[in-house]
Design a protein around this motif. Structure first.
Motif, PDB file in Angstrom:
ATOM      1  N   MET A   1       0.849  -1.172   0.000  1.00 46.22           N
ATOM      2  CA  MET A   1       0.000   0.000   0.000  1.00 46.22           C
ATOM      3  C   MET A   1       0.892   1.232   0.000  1.00 46.22           C
ATOM      4  SD  MET A   1      -2.970   0.892   2.784  1.00 46.22           S
ATOM      5  CE  MET A   1      -3.690  -0.712   2.628  1.00 46.22           C
ATOM      6  N   SER A   2       0.703   2.115  -0.955  1.00 45.74           N
ATOM      7  CA  SER A   2       1.495   3.330  -1.001  1.00 45.74           C
ATOM      8  C   SER A   2       0.595   4.493  -1.383  1.00 45.74           C
ATOM      9  CB  SER A   2       2.634   3.184  -2.005  1.00 45.74           C
ATOM     10  OG  SER A   2       2.105   3.017  -3.298  1.00 45.74           O
ATOM     11  N   GLY A   3       1.155   5.672  -1.311  1.00 46.99           N
ATOM     12  CA  GLY A   3       0.379   6.840  -1.671  1.00 46.99           C
ATOM     13  C   GLY A   3       0.427   7.882  -0.582  1.00 46.99           C
ATOM     14  N   ARG A   4      -0.401   8.875  -0.737  1.00 50.65           N
ATOM     15  CA  ARG A   4      -0.469   9.948   0.248  1.00 50.65           C
ATOM     16  C   ARG A   4      -1.071   9.417   1.539  1.00 50.65           C
ATOM     17  NH1 ARG A   4      -3.771  14.267  -2.973  1.00 50.65           N
ATOM     18  NH2 ARG A   4      -5.139  12.504  -2.779  1.00 50.65           N
ATOM     19  N   PRO A   5      -0.699  10.016   2.674  1.00 50.26           N
ATOM     20  CA  PRO A   5      -1.202   9.514   3.958  1.00 50.26           C
ATOM     21  C   PRO A   5      -2.721   9.404   4.037  1.00 50.26           C
ATOM     22  CG  PRO A   5       0.580  11.052   4.335  1.00 50.26           C
ATOM     23  CD  PRO A   5       0.276  11.090   2.857  1.00 50.26           C
ATOM     24  N   LEU A   6      -3.440  10.387   3.534  1.00 48.21           N
ATOM     25  CA  LEU A   6      -4.895  10.321   3.610  1.00 48.21           C
ATOM     26  C   LEU A   6      -5.450   9.225   2.703  1.00 48.21           C
ATOM     27  CD1 LEU A   6      -5.886  14.088   3.880  1.00 48.21           C
ATOM     28  CD2 LEU A   6      -5.729  12.393   5.706  1.00 48.21           C
ATOM     29  N   ASP A   7      -4.755   8.925   1.610  1.00 43.12           N
ATOM     30  CA  ASP A   7      -5.171   7.812   0.742  1.00 43.12           C
ATOM     31  C   ASP A   7      -5.019   6.485   1.471  1.00 43.12           C
ATOM     32  OD1 ASP A   7      -5.713   9.604  -1.305  1.00 43.12           O
ATOM     33  OD2 ASP A   7      -3.772   9.294  -2.291  1.00 43.12           O
ATOM     34  N   VAL A   8      -3.938   6.351   2.236  1.00 43.10           N
ATOM     35  CA  VAL A   8      -3.712   5.127   3.005  1.00 43.10           C
ATOM     36  C   VAL A   8      -4.792   4.984   4.071  1.00 43.10           C
ATOM     37  CG1 VAL A   8      -2.120   3.924   4.557  1.00 43.10           C
ATOM     38  CG2 VAL A   8      -1.232   5.127   2.557  1.00 43.10           C
ATOM     39  N   LEU A   9      -5.148   6.089   4.735  1.00 42.18           N
ATOM     40  CA  LEU A   9      -6.210   6.038   5.740  1.00 42.18           C
ATOM     41  C   LEU A   9      -7.536   5.649   5.097  1.00 42.18           C
ATOM     42  CD1 LEU A   9      -5.439   9.116   8.013  1.00 42.18           C
ATOM     43  CD2 LEU A   9      -5.118   6.693   8.541  1.00 42.18           C
ATOM     44  N   GLU A  10      -7.833   6.212   3.941  1.00 46.96           N
ATOM     45  CA  GLU A  10      -9.084   5.891   3.247  1.00 46.96           C
ATOM     46  C   GLU A  10      -9.147   4.400   2.919  1.00 46.96           C
ATOM     47  OE1 GLU A  10     -12.794   6.286   1.664  1.00 46.96           O
ATOM     48  OE2 GLU A  10     -11.688   7.858   2.710  1.00 46.96           O
ATOM     49  N   ALA A  11      -8.028   3.853   2.459  1.00 46.21           N
ATOM     50  CA  ALA A  11      -7.981   2.436   2.120  1.00 46.21           C
ATOM     51  C   ALA A  11      -8.070   1.556   3.363  1.00 46.21           C
ATOM     52  CB  ALA A  11      -6.702   2.128   1.347  1.00 46.21           C
ATOM     53  N   ASP A  35     -10.043  12.587   9.788  1.00 44.42           N
ATOM     54  CA  ASP A  35     -10.279  13.848   9.099  1.00 44.42           C
ATOM     55  C   ASP A  35      -8.984  14.352   8.477  1.00 44.42           C
ATOM     56  OD1 ASP A  35      -8.820  15.025  11.156  1.00 44.42           O
ATOM     57  OD2 ASP A  35     -10.535  16.016  12.071  1.00 44.42           O
ATOM     58  N   GLN A  36      -9.025  15.549   7.885  1.00 40.37           N
ATOM     59  CA  GLN A  36      -7.860  16.082   7.176  1.00 40.37           C
ATOM     60  C   GLN A  36      -6.682  16.385   8.098  1.00 40.37           C
ATOM     61  OE1 GLN A  36     -10.755  17.654   7.537  1.00 40.37           O
ATOM     62  NE2 GLN A  36     -10.438  19.781   8.062  1.00 40.37           N
ATOM     63  N   HIS A  37      -6.916  16.445   9.416  1.00 38.31           N
ATOM     64  CA  HIS A  37      -5.846  16.684  10.383  1.00 38.31           C
ATOM     65  C   HIS A  37      -5.277  15.369  10.910  1.00 38.31           C
ATOM     66  CE1 HIS A  37      -6.987  20.863  10.291  1.00 38.31           C
ATOM     67  NE2 HIS A  37      -8.235  20.508  10.568  1.00 38.31           N
ATOM     68  N   MET A  38      -5.747  14.272  10.350  1.00 48.80           N
ATOM     69  CA  MET A  38      -5.364  12.918  10.737  1.00 48.80           C
ATOM     70  C   MET A  38      -5.798  12.578  12.158  1.00 48.80           C
ATOM     71  SD  MET A  38      -1.833  12.277   8.632  1.00 48.80           S
ATOM     72  CE  MET A  38      -1.762  10.568   9.091  1.00 48.80           C
ATOM     73  N   ASN A  39      -6.858  13.270  12.648  1.00 48.92           N
ATOM     74  CA  ASN A  39      -7.512  12.821  13.872  1.00 48.92           C
ATOM     75  C   ASN A  39      -8.179  11.498  13.529  1.00 48.92           C
ATOM     76  OD1 ASN A  39      -6.870  15.216  15.335  1.00 48.92           O
ATOM     77  ND2 ASN A  39      -8.584  16.230  14.346  1.00 48.92           N
ATOM     78  N   LEU A  40      -8.068  10.517  14.417  1.00 53.15           N
ATOM     79  CA  LEU A  40      -8.534   9.172  14.109  1.00 53.15           C
ATOM     80  C   LEU A  40      -9.613   8.725  15.071  1.00 53.15           C
ATOM     81  CD1 LEU A  40      -5.016   7.502  13.804  1.00 53.15           C
ATOM     82  CD2 LEU A  40      -6.361   8.529  11.964  1.00 53.15           C
ATOM     83  N   VAL A  41     -10.526   7.910  14.590  1.00 55.36           N
ATOM     84  CA  VAL A  41     -11.501   7.226  15.438  1.00 55.36           C
ATOM     85  C   VAL A  41     -11.195   5.741  15.307  1.00 55.36           C
ATOM     86  CG1 VAL A  41     -13.930   6.762  15.909  1.00 55.36           C
ATOM     87  CG2 VAL A  41     -13.238   9.001  15.004  1.00 55.36           C
ATOM     88  N   ASP A  46     -13.904  -0.099  23.246  1.00 58.46           N
ATOM     89  CA  ASP A  46     -14.394   1.268  23.399  1.00 58.46           C
ATOM     90  C   ASP A  46     -14.086   2.045  22.129  1.00 58.46           C
ATOM     91  OD1 ASP A  46     -15.150   0.913  26.123  1.00 58.46           O
ATOM     92  OD2 ASP A  46     -13.070   1.181  26.730  1.00 58.46           O
ATOM     93  N   THR A  47     -14.707   3.197  21.987  1.00 59.31           N
ATOM     94  CA  THR A  47     -14.376   4.097  20.886  1.00 59.31           C
ATOM     95  C   THR A  47     -13.344   5.086  21.389  1.00 59.31           C
ATOM     96  OG1 THR A  47     -16.580   3.899  19.948  1.00 59.31           O
ATOM     97  CG2 THR A  47     -15.284   5.815  19.285  1.00 59.31           C
ATOM     98  N   THR A  48     -12.232   5.218  20.658  1.00 57.25           N
ATOM     99  CA  THR A  48     -11.154   6.126  21.030  1.00 57.25           C
ATOM    100  C   THR A  48     -10.959   7.131  19.918  1.00 57.25           C
ATOM    101  OG1 THR A  48     -10.072   4.337  22.241  1.00 57.25           O
ATOM    102  CG2 THR A  48      -8.737   6.263  21.736  1.00 57.25           C
ATOM    103  N   ILE A  49     -10.941   8.406  20.276  1.00 58.35           N
ATOM    104  CA  ILE A  49     -10.632   9.465  19.328  1.00 58.35           C
ATOM    105  C   ILE A  49      -9.217   9.922  19.624  1.00 58.35           C
ATOM    106  CG2 ILE A  49     -11.240  11.756  18.487  1.00 58.35           C
ATOM    107  CD1 ILE A  49     -14.124  11.133  19.455  1.00 58.35           C
ATOM    108  N   ILE A  50      -8.356   9.834  18.613  1.00 58.13           N
ATOM    109  CA  ILE A  50      -6.942  10.144  18.785  1.00 58.13           C
ATOM    110  C   ILE A  50      -6.629  11.410  18.003  1.00 58.13           C
ATOM    111  CG2 ILE A  50      -4.594   9.334  18.441  1.00 58.13           C
ATOM    112  CD1 ILE A  50      -5.758   6.462  18.517  1.00 58.13           C
ATOM    113  N   ARG A  51      -6.091  12.382  18.695  1.00 57.73           N
ATOM    114  CA  ARG A  51      -5.729  13.646  18.058  1.00 57.73           C
ATOM    115  C   ARG A  51      -4.529  13.417  17.135  1.00 57.73           C
ATOM    116  NH1 ARG A  51      -6.542  19.345  19.519  1.00 57.73           N
ATOM    117  NH2 ARG A  51      -4.710  20.466  18.769  1.00 57.73           N
TER     118      ARG A  51
END
Length: 60
Positions: A1-11, A35-41, A46-51
């Protein structure tokens, strides 16, 4: 898997990821959102939101 960071997250949506944070903590679970700031769910028991500015690496 390669590409831009947001592409990797989308995949990686809906897949299990390992997230390492600056403080050395590691979270593992299903990536259910970001999101675009790479905040993650990440959901496991449990559900964790990571800044995004605390993330060192994300391994799909």
């Amino acid at each position: 898997m390669s590409g831009r960071p947001l592409d990797v997250l989308e995949a990686s949506l809906g897949e299990t990821v390992t997230v390492q944070l600056k403080g050395g903590e590691i979270f593992e679970g299903e990536l259910t959102g970001y999101d675009q700031h790479m905040n993650l769910v990440v959901e496991d028991e449990d559900t964790t939101i990571i800044r995004g500015d605390n993330v060192v690496s994300i391994t799909p």
